[in-house]
Design a protein around this motif. Structure first.
Motif, short mmCIF file in Angstrom:
data_model
loop_
_atom_site.label_atom_id
_atom_site.label_comp_id
_atom_site.label_asym_id
_atom_site.label_seq_id
_atom_site.Cartn_x
_atom_site.Cartn_y
_atom_site.Cartn_z
N VAL A 71 62.53 9.65 -128.71
CA VAL A 71 61.43 9.82 -129.66
C VAL A 71 60.19 10.31 -128.91
CG1 VAL A 71 59.91 8.67 -131.31
CG2 VAL A 71 62.34 8.03 -131.18
N ALA A 72 59.78 9.55 -127.90
CA ALA A 72 58.58 9.91 -127.15
C ALA A 72 58.56 9.15 -125.83
CB ALA A 72 57.32 9.59 -127.94
N THR A 73 57.97 9.78 -124.81
CA THR A 73 57.79 9.11 -123.53
C THR A 73 56.39 9.38 -123.00
OG1 THR A 73 58.68 10.98 -122.29
CG2 THR A 73 60.24 9.24 -122.90
N ILE A 74 55.95 8.48 -122.12
CA ILE A 74 54.65 8.64 -121.46
C ILE A 74 54.80 8.20 -120.01
CG2 ILE A 74 53.94 6.36 -122.34
CD1 ILE A 74 51.03 7.46 -122.34
N ASN A 129 50.11 9.56 -117.71
CA ASN A 129 49.84 9.94 -119.10
C ASN A 129 50.33 11.32 -119.50
OD1 ASN A 129 48.67 7.48 -119.97
ND2 ASN A 129 46.75 8.06 -118.98
N LYS A 130 51.40 11.78 -118.92
CA LYS A 130 52.06 12.99 -119.42
C LYS A 130 52.96 12.57 -120.58
CE LYS A 130 51.89 15.53 -115.09
NZ LYS A 130 52.64 16.14 -113.97
N LEU A 131 52.85 13.30 -121.68
CA LEU A 131 53.54 12.94 -122.91
C LEU A 131 54.69 13.89 -123.22
CD1 LEU A 131 50.40 12.28 -125.16
CD2 LEU A 131 51.50 10.74 -123.54
N ASN A 132 55.70 13.34 -123.89
CA ASN A 132 56.82 14.15 -124.34
C ASN A 132 57.26 13.60 -125.69
OD1 ASN A 132 58.92 16.08 -124.22
ND2 ASN A 132 60.34 14.51 -123.53
N PHE A 133 57.46 14.49 -126.65
CA PHE A 133 57.85 14.09 -128.00
C PHE A 133 59.06 14.88 -128.46
CE2 PHE A 133 54.30 11.43 -129.18
CZ PHE A 133 53.25 11.89 -128.41
N ALA A 134 59.89 14.23 -129.26
CA ALA A 134 60.93 14.96 -129.97
C ALA A 134 60.27 15.88 -130.98
CB ALA A 134 61.85 13.98 -130.68
N PHE A 168 53.75 11.22 -134.75
CA PHE A 168 53.80 10.04 -133.88
C PHE A 168 52.92 10.26 -132.66
CE2 PHE A 168 58.39 8.46 -135.00
CZ PHE A 168 58.06 8.52 -136.35
N THR A 169 52.31 9.19 -132.20
CA THR A 169 51.60 9.22 -130.93
C THR A 169 52.07 8.05 -130.07
OG1 THR A 169 49.77 7.91 -131.83
CG2 THR A 169 49.55 10.31 -131.91
N ILE A 170 51.99 8.24 -128.76
CA ILE A 170 52.41 7.21 -127.81
C ILE A 170 51.28 6.95 -126.84
CG2 ILE A 170 53.50 8.88 -126.24
CD1 ILE A 170 55.66 6.72 -125.68
N SER A 171 51.11 5.70 -126.48
CA SER A 171 50.08 5.32 -125.53
C SER A 171 50.57 4.11 -124.74
CB SER A 171 48.76 5.01 -126.23
OG SER A 171 48.92 3.95 -127.16
N ARG A 172 49.89 3.82 -123.64
CA ARG A 172 50.30 2.67 -122.84
C ARG A 172 49.09 1.97 -122.25
NH1 ARG A 172 53.88 4.91 -117.87
NH2 ARG A 172 53.43 2.89 -116.92
N ASP A 173 49.26 0.69 -122.03
CA ASP A 173 48.25 -0.13 -121.37
C ASP A 173 48.88 -0.59 -120.05
OD1 ASP A 173 46.59 -2.16 -120.41
OD2 ASP A 173 46.12 -2.91 -122.41
N ASN A 174 48.54 0.08 -118.97
CA ASN A 174 49.18 -0.21 -117.70
C ASN A 174 48.89 -1.63 -117.20
OD1 ASN A 174 50.38 2.34 -117.48
ND2 ASN A 174 48.54 3.20 -116.54
N ALA A 175 47.71 -2.13 -117.50
CA ALA A 175 47.35 -3.47 -117.05
C ALA A 175 48.21 -4.54 -117.70
CB ALA A 175 45.88 -3.74 -117.33
N SER A 228 52.88 9.17 -141.37
CA SER A 228 53.61 10.08 -142.27
C SER A 228 55.12 9.87 -142.15
CB SER A 228 53.25 11.53 -141.95
OG SER A 228 51.86 11.75 -142.06
N LEU A 229 55.52 8.63 -142.21
CA LEU A 229 56.93 8.30 -142.01
C LEU A 229 57.81 8.86 -143.11
CD1 LEU A 229 56.45 4.71 -140.63
CD2 LEU A 229 57.79 6.50 -139.51
#
Length: 121
Positions: free
Chosen positions: A48-51, A55-60, A67-74, A84-85
């Motif tokens: 679906v998506a990777t980060i 913070n390099k993003l990849n989406f299907a 869709f958006t993807i984010s991360r909290d490294n801490a 828009s499902l």
């Protein structure tokens, strides 16, 4: 031991939104990539998506723009905001991470147990 635990799945109407979370715990030294995959009945598991950690993003293609993807490294946490499902987004969503458990250690891939997302009226 590393664990990935997903949350946030559920039932939503077409056009609606959901936010998935995945928290990693245990012997984590570094998380290189975090992401989401999904598997619908009768289908293979698909990305679906990777980060990445920088913070390099990849989406299907099927989810780009929705869709958006984010991360909290801490907090070793990754999020998937799904807008828009569509009914075709219905699947079990799995968290995935590439993790090293010690300095200079080799990275390994880990999976969560999955969370069900159902898009239906």
């Amino acid at each position: 031991q590393v664990q990935l635990v997903e949350s946030g799945g559920g039932l939503v109407q077409p056009g609606g939104s959901l936010r998935l979370s995945c928290a990693g715990s245990g012997s984590i030294f570094n998380i290189y990539v975090m992401g989401w995959y999904r598997q619908a009945p009768g289908n293979q598991r698909e990305l679906v998506a990777t980060i990445t950690m920088d913070n390099k993003l990849n989406f299907a293609d099927s989810v780009k723009g929705r869709f958006t993807i984010s991360r909290d490294n801490a907090k070793n946490t990754v999020f998937l905001q799904m807008n828009s499902l569509k009914p075709e987004d219905t699947a079990v969503y799995y968290c995935n991470a590439v993790i090293s458990t010690r300095a200079m250690g080799p990275p390994s891939q880990y999976w969560g147990r999955g969370t069900q997302v159902t898009v239906s009226s």
